[in-house]
Enzyme design. Structure first.
Site, short mmCIF file in Angstrom:
data_model
loop_
_atom_site.label_atom_id
_atom_site.label_comp_id
_atom_site.label_asym_id
_atom_site.label_seq_id
_atom_site.Cartn_x
_atom_site.Cartn_y
_atom_site.Cartn_z
N GLY A 45 -85.64 15.99 94.96
CA GLY A 45 -86.58 16.03 96.09
C GLY A 45 -87.55 14.88 95.97
O GLY A 45 -87.72 14.29 94.90
N CYS A 91 -91.05 16.95 87.75
CA CYS A 91 -91.68 16.21 88.84
C CYS A 91 -91.57 14.72 88.56
O CYS A 91 -91.90 14.28 87.45
CB CYS A 91 -93.16 16.61 88.97
SG CYS A 91 -93.98 15.81 90.38
N LEU A 92 -91.11 13.96 89.54
CA LEU A 92 -90.97 12.51 89.35
C LEU A 92 -92.33 11.85 89.15
O LEU A 92 -92.41 10.73 88.66
CB LEU A 92 -90.22 11.91 90.53
CG LEU A 92 -88.78 12.41 90.69
CD1 LEU A 92 -88.15 11.85 91.95
CD2 LEU A 92 -87.93 12.06 89.48
#
Ligand SMILES: O=C(O)C[C@@H](Cc1ccccc1)C(=O)SCC(=O)c1ccccc1
Ligand SMILES: [Zn+2]
Length: 170
Positions: A45, A91-92
């Site tokens: 995402g 989470c990126l």
């Protein structure tokens, strides 16, 4: 184009994204750049907030072979079942850290697609978790906000050190 992903504790990640007024070619170019950036990371995402564009646009693809791209423009969700499910999130914008977060397991998503057409989607499991994680980004929220202050501060300290080292070697 592959875009730069902001990293915690960058304060720009706390910006509230604005609704998209018109789904035009500029928005479609943003969507294409977001998919390129997401697949390259790799991630499942990406929210526009993470690439410092403060518009309510999200891309998601939880498939293994890039076969299920989802475009979420001005997305909203309602909780269909408030039983909470714990899942390990990454989470990126918080690279290298994975922690358990509890979230509702079933939601109804409403959003506009890449041509501006409205759609609804019932989601559960990883897709439901990812949608909630991405919509948090649009509201300036990060998954580390659900952890204890002790854990969040340890992650912040480690990433601030990484950023100092990167700045020094540039
Ligand atoms: O920072 C983001 O929004 C991307 C994030 C989305 C997400 C992952 C897991 C739970 C909730 C939300 C990621 O994609 S982190 C990377 C990741 O989890 C992954 C990467 C490659 C294959 C499978 C997962
Ligand atoms: Zn994230």
């Amino acid at each position: 184009a592959k875009l730069n992903i902001l990293e915690f504790p960058d304060p720009r990640l706390r910006t509230i994204a604005e609704p998209v007024e018109q789904v035009d070619d500029e928005i479609r170019q943003l969507v294409d750049d977001m998919f390129e950036t997401m697949y390259d990371a790799p991630g499942i995402g990406l929210a526009a907030t993470q690439i410092n564009v403060h518009k309510r646009v999200v891309t998601i693809d939880i498939s293994e072979d890039k076969s299920e791209p989802l475009v979420l423009i001005n997305p909203e969700y309602t909780v269909l079942q408030d039983e909470l499910e714990q899942m390990q999130e990454g989470c990126l914008s918080v690279p290298g850290f994975y922690e358990d977060v509890e979230r509702p397991n079933r939601i109804l998503l409403k959003a506009l697609g890449r041509d501006g057409e409205p759609y609804e989607l019932e989601a559960e499991g990883l897709l439901a978790v990812c949608i909630q994680h991405e919509l948090d980004h649009l509201n300036g929220k990060l998954f580390v906000d659900y952890l204890t202050a002790l854990k969040r501060n340890r992650i912040r300290t480690k990433l601030e050190k990484k950023h100092r080292l990167e700045a020094h070697h540039q």
